[in-house]
Scaffold this active site. Structure first.
Site, PDB file in Angstrom:
ATOM      1  N   HIS A  36      -5.050   1.027  -3.086  1.00  0.00           N
ATOM      2  CA  HIS A  36      -5.862   1.135  -4.279  1.00  0.00           C
ATOM      3  C   HIS A  36      -5.505   2.440  -5.018  1.00  0.00           C
ATOM      4  CE1 HIS A  36      -7.909   2.993  -0.947  1.00  0.00           C
ATOM      5  NE2 HIS A  36      -8.704   3.666  -1.753  1.00  0.00           N
ATOM      6  N   GLY A  52     -10.351   0.432  -8.167  1.00  0.00           N
ATOM      7  CA  GLY A  52     -11.109   1.405  -8.951  1.00  0.00           C
ATOM      8  C   GLY A  52     -10.704   1.486 -10.413  1.00  0.00           C
ATOM      9  N   HIS A  67       0.806  -1.215   0.000  1.00  0.00           N
ATOM     10  CA  HIS A  67       0.000   0.000   0.000  1.00  0.00           C
ATOM     11  C   HIS A  67       0.836   1.261   0.000  1.00  0.00           C
ATOM     12  CE1 HIS A  67      -2.310  -3.345   1.684  1.00  0.00           C
ATOM     13  NE2 HIS A  67      -3.261  -2.876   0.913  1.00  0.00           N
ATOM     14  N   MET A  85     -11.774  -6.390  -9.603  1.00  0.00           N
ATOM     15  CA  MET A  85     -12.829  -7.192  -8.969  1.00  0.00           C
ATOM     16  C   MET A  85     -14.192  -6.710  -9.436  1.00  0.00           C
ATOM     17  SD  MET A  85     -11.526  -7.817  -5.088  1.00  0.00           S
ATOM     18  CE  MET A  85     -10.987  -6.112  -4.876  1.00  0.00           C
ATOM     19  N   SER A  86     -14.673  -5.636  -8.801  1.00  0.00           N
ATOM     20  CA  SER A  86     -16.050  -5.213  -9.076  1.00  0.00           C
ATOM     21  C   SER A  86     -16.223  -4.783 -10.532  1.00  0.00           C
ATOM     22  CB  SER A  86     -16.458  -4.090  -8.124  1.00  0.00           C
ATOM     23  OG  SER A  86     -15.585  -2.988  -8.278  1.00  0.00           O
TER      24      SER A  86
END
Lengths: 188, 188
Positions: free
Chosen positions: B110, B143, B90, B163-164
């Site tokens: 992210h 994102g 991170h 992912m999403s």
């Protein structure tokens, strides 16, 4: 963990195996717990780890205690034949299956009423006897006290596993020695 | 899992890696998930597993994605040099350290605002650029949409993890192909 460490430091010369069974601990935490035990001069050959085959492999401890949510014993045995593998079981049938699958021993319980399983009926000595007629290496767990240890051994168990009986005793070292005395000299 | 299976069956030919990152899943569940993917003809070489080095070893998947709670990458690398090891990081500093410790790649994020990290400020592209100047194998996560993929690649990322953006798309296969199109042809 600190209080646990103090107890372990005191008692480890008098037990044959220390199980790291903290299910909520991460791989890294378990790794550090093994290091801590090593610093206390606990030999790796005396340490078993719950579930985490990988932590056992990188630390070089004796083996792994596998449960229903773990990798299957036959698969682990095939891949890592040098690891000692115990299976947590709760019935005669599970015990038979675990032995067929290559478990080096089974951890069977809980034999007597246990504070950690308040809602479950204990298995009792009769099923333990039935199991020990089939499986040579049965370690009994659950509500075992110095006072009932001999019954468990008479039922054919090769050994006993104890948590609260030692960790919650007012004097853990004395508690360990009381168990040891029954195991070595019988119920005198 | 069933709906996820259906999506994976459809999209796996168009992705390079599938990460099994279900942190709540037990070793046995992960083992069965790998078997399920294998039945769908996903090659083992395309599968990475989170945290569980042991499940990776017994299933023979490509490797393991390690996080702060996992075994340390240097320890795993030393013991199992054939496993591909990714580190979730991170910051620039964590990234440098992971590479020094032997990570084959780092998963960095992210990068952009992400629904799975609503309370954390995204890292943005500048730190990503700084990191990719030091570490050759940076996979960006967080994102990432087909519309911003090119920016991430321009910042030096070797790849993207989504992912999403795929799993929650109305048409996951079309979503994968949109990402793929940018990765192969640039932002046209």
């Amino acid at each position: 963990m600190e209080q646990l460490s103090e107890i372990l430091l005191e008692i480890h010369p008098f037990v044959t195996v220390i199980h790291l069974r903290e299910k909520q601990k991460s791989a890294r935490e378990l790794y550090h717990a093994v290091n801590l035990l090593t610093k206390m001069k606990v030999p790796l050959s005396k340490i078993m780890i719950n579930d985490r085959v990988d932590v056992a492999l990188v630390t070089g401890v004796a083996g792994v205690q596998l449960a229903y949510h773990s990798l299957e014993v036959s698969i682990v045995k095939q891949k890592f034949p040098d690891l000692k593998l115990g299976c947590s079981i709760h019935s005669y049938e599970e015990g038979q299956q675990a032995v067929l699958n290559g478990a080096d021993y089974v951890l069977y319980g809980h034999v007597f009423p246990s504070k950690s399983k308040p809602d479950l009926t204990p298995r009792g000595l009769e099923e333990l006897k039935k199991l020990t007629r089939q499986a040579t290496s049965v370690i009994a767990i659950g509500g075992i006290t110095a006072a009932n240890t001999q019954q468990v051994i008479n039922a054919g168990a090769k050994g006993i596993a104890v948590m609260s009986g030692i960790l919650e005793a007012r004097d853990p070292l004395m508690a360990v020695k009381a168990y040891q005395n029954v195991l070595e000299n019988g119920d005198v």
